[in-house]
Write a protein that holds these residues in place. Sequence first.
Motif, PDB file in Angstrom:
ATOM      1  N   THR A 215       0.807  -1.232   0.000  1.00 24.92           N
ATOM      2  CA  THR A 215       0.000   0.000   0.000  1.00 24.92           C
ATOM      3  C   THR A 215       0.837   1.279   0.000  1.00 24.92           C
ATOM      4  O   THR A 215       0.295   2.363   0.210  1.00 24.92           O
ATOM      5  CB  THR A 215      -0.954   0.032   1.217  1.00 24.92           C
ATOM      6  OG1 THR A 215      -0.174   0.095   2.422  1.00 24.92           O
ATOM      7  CG2 THR A 215      -1.875  -1.175   1.236  1.00 24.92           C
ATOM      8  N   LEU A 216       2.123   1.167  -0.226  1.00 24.02           N
ATOM      9  CA  LEU A 216       3.012   2.331  -0.140  1.00 24.02           C
ATOM     10  C   LEU A 216       2.513   3.508  -0.971  1.00 24.02           C
ATOM     11  O   LEU A 216       2.369   4.626  -0.469  1.00 24.02           O
ATOM     12  CB  LEU A 216       4.438   1.962  -0.566  1.00 24.02           C
ATOM     13  CG  LEU A 216       5.446   3.114  -0.512  1.00 24.02           C
ATOM     14  CD1 LEU A 216       5.809   3.418   0.925  1.00 24.02           C
ATOM     15  CD2 LEU A 216       6.689   2.760  -1.308  1.00 24.02           C
ATOM     16  N   HIS A 217       2.235   3.288  -2.243  1.00 28.61           N
ATOM     17  CA  HIS A 217       1.831   4.390  -3.120  1.00 28.61           C
ATOM     18  C   HIS A 217       0.446   4.923  -2.763  1.00 28.61           C
ATOM     19  O   HIS A 217       0.183   6.122  -2.878  1.00 28.61           O
ATOM     20  CB  HIS A 217       1.899   3.965  -4.588  1.00 28.61           C
ATOM     21  CG  HIS A 217       3.300   3.624  -5.018  1.00 28.61           C
ATOM     22  ND1 HIS A 217       4.298   4.564  -5.080  1.00 28.61           N
ATOM     23  CD2 HIS A 217       3.862   2.444  -5.367  1.00 28.61           C
ATOM     24  CE1 HIS A 217       5.423   3.984  -5.462  1.00 28.61           C
ATOM     25  NE2 HIS A 217       5.185   2.694  -5.643  1.00 28.61           N
ATOM     26  N   VAL A 218      -0.432   4.043  -2.331  1.00 33.76           N
ATOM     27  CA  VAL A 218      -1.770   4.461  -1.907  1.00 33.76           C
ATOM     28  C   VAL A 218      -1.659   5.369  -0.676  1.00 33.76           C
ATOM     29  O   VAL A 218      -2.291   6.421  -0.608  1.00 33.76           O
ATOM     30  CB  VAL A 218      -2.669   3.236  -1.609  1.00 33.76           C
ATOM     31  CG1 VAL A 218      -3.994   3.661  -0.998  1.00 33.76           C
ATOM     32  CG2 VAL A 218      -2.888   2.420  -2.868  1.00 33.76           C
ATOM     33  N   VAL A 219      -0.834   4.962   0.287  1.00 30.95           N
ATOM     34  CA  VAL A 219      -0.660   5.752   1.508  1.00 30.95           C
ATOM     35  C   VAL A 219      -0.007   7.093   1.184  1.00 30.95           C
ATOM     36  O   VAL A 219      -0.408   8.134   1.712  1.00 30.95           O
ATOM     37  CB  VAL A 219       0.150   4.966   2.565  1.00 30.95           C
ATOM     38  CG1 VAL A 219       0.538   5.861   3.729  1.00 30.95           C
ATOM     39  CG2 VAL A 219      -0.648   3.763   3.041  1.00 30.95           C
ATOM     40  N   GLN A 220       0.974   7.075   0.300  1.00 35.47           N
ATOM     41  CA  GLN A 220       1.627   8.330  -0.086  1.00 35.47           C
ATOM     42  C   GLN A 220       0.598   9.301  -0.662  1.00 35.47           C
ATOM     43  O   GLN A 220       0.600  10.486  -0.342  1.00 35.47           O
ATOM     44  CB  GLN A 220       2.745   8.061  -1.091  1.00 35.47           C
ATOM     45  CG  GLN A 220       3.554   9.298  -1.429  1.00 35.47           C
ATOM     46  CD  GLN A 220       4.813   8.954  -2.219  1.00 35.47           C
ATOM     47  OE1 GLN A 220       5.277   7.820  -2.241  1.00 35.47           O
ATOM     48  NE2 GLN A 220       5.362   9.960  -2.869  1.00 35.47           N
ATOM     49  N   LYS A 221      -0.296   8.816  -1.494  1.00 33.73           N
ATOM     50  CA  LYS A 221      -1.351   9.650  -2.078  1.00 33.73           C
ATOM     51  C   LYS A 221      -2.324  10.137  -1.000  1.00 33.73           C
ATOM     52  O   LYS A 221      -2.719  11.309  -1.000  1.00 33.73           O
ATOM     53  CB  LYS A 221      -2.092   8.861  -3.164  1.00 33.73           C
ATOM     54  CG  LYS A 221      -3.290   9.555  -3.758  1.00 33.73           C
ATOM     55  CD  LYS A 221      -2.891  10.651  -4.730  1.00 33.73           C
ATOM     56  CE  LYS A 221      -4.094  11.163  -5.494  1.00 33.73           C
ATOM     57  NZ  LYS A 221      -4.483  12.510  -5.146  1.00 33.73           N
ATOM     58  N   LEU A 222      -2.693   9.263  -0.079  1.00 36.45           N
ATOM     59  CA  LEU A 222      -3.584   9.660   1.017  1.00 36.45           C
ATOM     60  C   LEU A 222      -2.973  10.803   1.834  1.00 36.45           C
ATOM     61  O   LEU A 222      -3.647  11.788   2.152  1.00 36.45           O
ATOM     62  CB  LEU A 222      -3.874   8.474   1.945  1.00 36.45           C
ATOM     63  CG  LEU A 222      -4.802   7.390   1.436  1.00 36.45           C
ATOM     64  CD1 LEU A 222      -4.778   6.183   2.363  1.00 36.45           C
ATOM     65  CD2 LEU A 222      -6.217   7.921   1.303  1.00 36.45           C
ATOM     66  N   LEU A 223      -1.695  10.679   2.159  1.00 42.33           N
ATOM     67  CA  LEU A 223      -1.011  11.718   2.924  1.00 42.33           C
ATOM     68  C   LEU A 223      -0.951  13.028   2.141  1.00 42.33           C
ATOM     69  O   LEU A 223      -1.166  14.115   2.692  1.00 42.33           O
ATOM     70  CB  LEU A 223       0.397  11.263   3.318  1.00 42.33           C
ATOM     71  CG  LEU A 223       0.470  10.062   4.258  1.00 42.33           C
ATOM     72  CD1 LEU A 223       1.908   9.585   4.402  1.00 42.33           C
ATOM     73  CD2 LEU A 223      -0.164  10.366   5.597  1.00 42.33           C
ATOM     74  N   ASP A 224      -0.672  12.911   0.856  1.00 42.73           N
ATOM     75  CA  ASP A 224      -0.590  14.097   0.000  1.00 42.73           C
ATOM     76  C   ASP A 224      -1.927  14.826  -0.076  1.00 42.73           C
ATOM     77  O   ASP A 224      -1.964  16.050  -0.218  1.00 42.73           O
ATOM     78  CB  ASP A 224      -0.122  13.689  -1.401  1.00 42.73           C
ATOM     79  CG  ASP A 224       0.194  14.880  -2.272  1.00 42.73           C
ATOM     80  OD1 ASP A 224       0.910  15.796  -1.813  1.00 42.73           O
ATOM     81  OD2 ASP A 224      -0.292  14.908  -3.415  1.00 42.73           O
ATOM     82  N   ASP A 225      -3.012  14.102   0.054  1.00 49.02           N
ATOM     83  CA  ASP A 225      -4.350  14.692  -0.071  1.00 49.02           C
ATOM     84  C   ASP A 225      -4.886  15.294   1.226  1.00 49.02           C
ATOM     85  O   ASP A 225      -5.999  15.823   1.241  1.00 49.02           O
ATOM     86  CB  ASP A 225      -5.343  13.639  -0.590  1.00 49.02           C
ATOM     87  CG  ASP A 225      -5.106  13.283  -2.049  1.00 49.02           C
ATOM     88  OD1 ASP A 225      -4.400  14.048  -2.744  1.00 49.02           O
ATOM     89  OD2 ASP A 225      -5.609  12.236  -2.494  1.00 49.02           O
ATOM     90  N   ILE A 226      -4.135  15.225   2.309  1.00 50.49           N
ATOM     91  CA  ILE A 226      -4.573  15.813   3.589  1.00 50.49           C
ATOM     92  C   ILE A 226      -3.926  17.192   3.723  1.00 50.49           C
ATOM     93  O   ILE A 226      -2.725  17.297   3.982  1.00 50.49           O
ATOM     94  CB  ILE A 226      -4.189  14.894   4.775  1.00 50.49           C
ATOM     95  CG1 ILE A 226      -4.884  13.539   4.648  1.00 50.49           C
ATOM     96  CG2 ILE A 226      -4.522  15.580   6.106  1.00 50.49           C
ATOM     97  CD1 ILE A 226      -4.422  12.503   5.665  1.00 50.49           C
ATOM     98  N   PRO A 227      -4.703  18.273   3.553  1.00 49.33           N
ATOM     99  CA  PRO A 227      -4.107  19.610   3.550  1.00 49.33           C
ATOM    100  C   PRO A 227      -3.509  20.038   4.893  1.00 49.33           C
ATOM    101  O   PRO A 227      -2.641  20.915   4.922  1.00 49.33           O
ATOM    102  CB  PRO A 227      -5.262  20.525   3.141  1.00 49.33           C
ATOM    103  CG  PRO A 227      -6.498  19.750   3.392  1.00 49.33           C
ATOM    104  CD  PRO A 227      -6.137  18.302   3.295  1.00 49.33           C
ATOM    105  N   GLN A 228      -3.913  19.424   5.979  1.00 51.39           N
ATOM    106  CA  GLN A 228      -3.347  19.777   7.284  1.00 51.39           C
ATOM    107  C   GLN A 228      -1.912  19.276   7.440  1.00 51.39           C
ATOM    108  O   GLN A 228      -1.193  19.726   8.337  1.00 51.39           O
ATOM    109  CB  GLN A 228      -4.215  19.211   8.418  1.00 51.39           C
ATOM    110  CG  GLN A 228      -5.563  19.871   8.555  1.00 51.39           C
ATOM    111  CD  GLN A 228      -6.630  19.203   7.672  1.00 51.39           C
ATOM    112  OE1 GLN A 228      -6.340  18.511   6.692  1.00 51.39           O
ATOM    113  NE2 GLN A 228      -7.883  19.415   8.021  1.00 51.39           N
ATOM    114  N   ILE A 229      -1.499  18.344   6.585  1.00 51.02           N
ATOM    115  CA  ILE A 229      -0.102  17.894   6.592  1.00 51.02           C
ATOM    116  C   ILE A 229       0.712  18.958   5.869  1.00 51.02           C
ATOM    117  O   ILE A 229       0.543  19.192   4.680  1.00 51.02           O
ATOM    118  CB  ILE A 229       0.057  16.515   5.929  1.00 51.02           C
ATOM    119  CG1 ILE A 229      -0.668  15.455   6.768  1.00 51.02           C
ATOM    120  CG2 ILE A 229       1.536  16.166   5.755  1.00 51.02           C
ATOM    121  CD1 ILE A 229      -0.636  14.054   6.187  1.00 51.02           C
TER     122      ILE A 229
END
Length: 146
Positions: free
Chosen positions: A77-91
């Motif tokens: 799930t590495l790439h999926v998680v990377q995309k999820l993190l990228d899509d959270i504007p609070q990060i």
Amino acid sequence: MKIDDIDRRLLEELLADARLSLKELGGRVGLSSPSVSERLKRLEEGGVIRGFTLDVDPKALGYLFQAIVRVRPLPGTLHVVQKLLDDIPQIIECDKVTGDDCFYARLYVRSMEELDTLLDKVAEKAETHTAVVKAQTVQRRLPPVV
């Protein structure tokens, strides 16, 4: 790109106060305003100066908590998680790292409930370990300009 002593002095002055005028910068390093402008342009084009930023206090925008989250994606799930993190504007920043965890994310939230909601977005795809920041004892800074 090779930088000389005058470039270093310009960088040190800008690091101390990025709002200095070209005239003031020139006076501090012994150059004319056009010479300072040309050097700064060269430093930008050479990739030494990457940009100019605005420093805003997140608390002034209602973000009361800062957290650092270590993220370990589940197998495959590495790439999926990377995309999820990228899509959270609070990060506000996230590093891909070596070791047991794959990502270290720094984020700001308005409440602990908001933190839980954000962590729930990645919970099915990754393990997370969260630390709430009590104080930032060293502000983000550059290594010495040598």
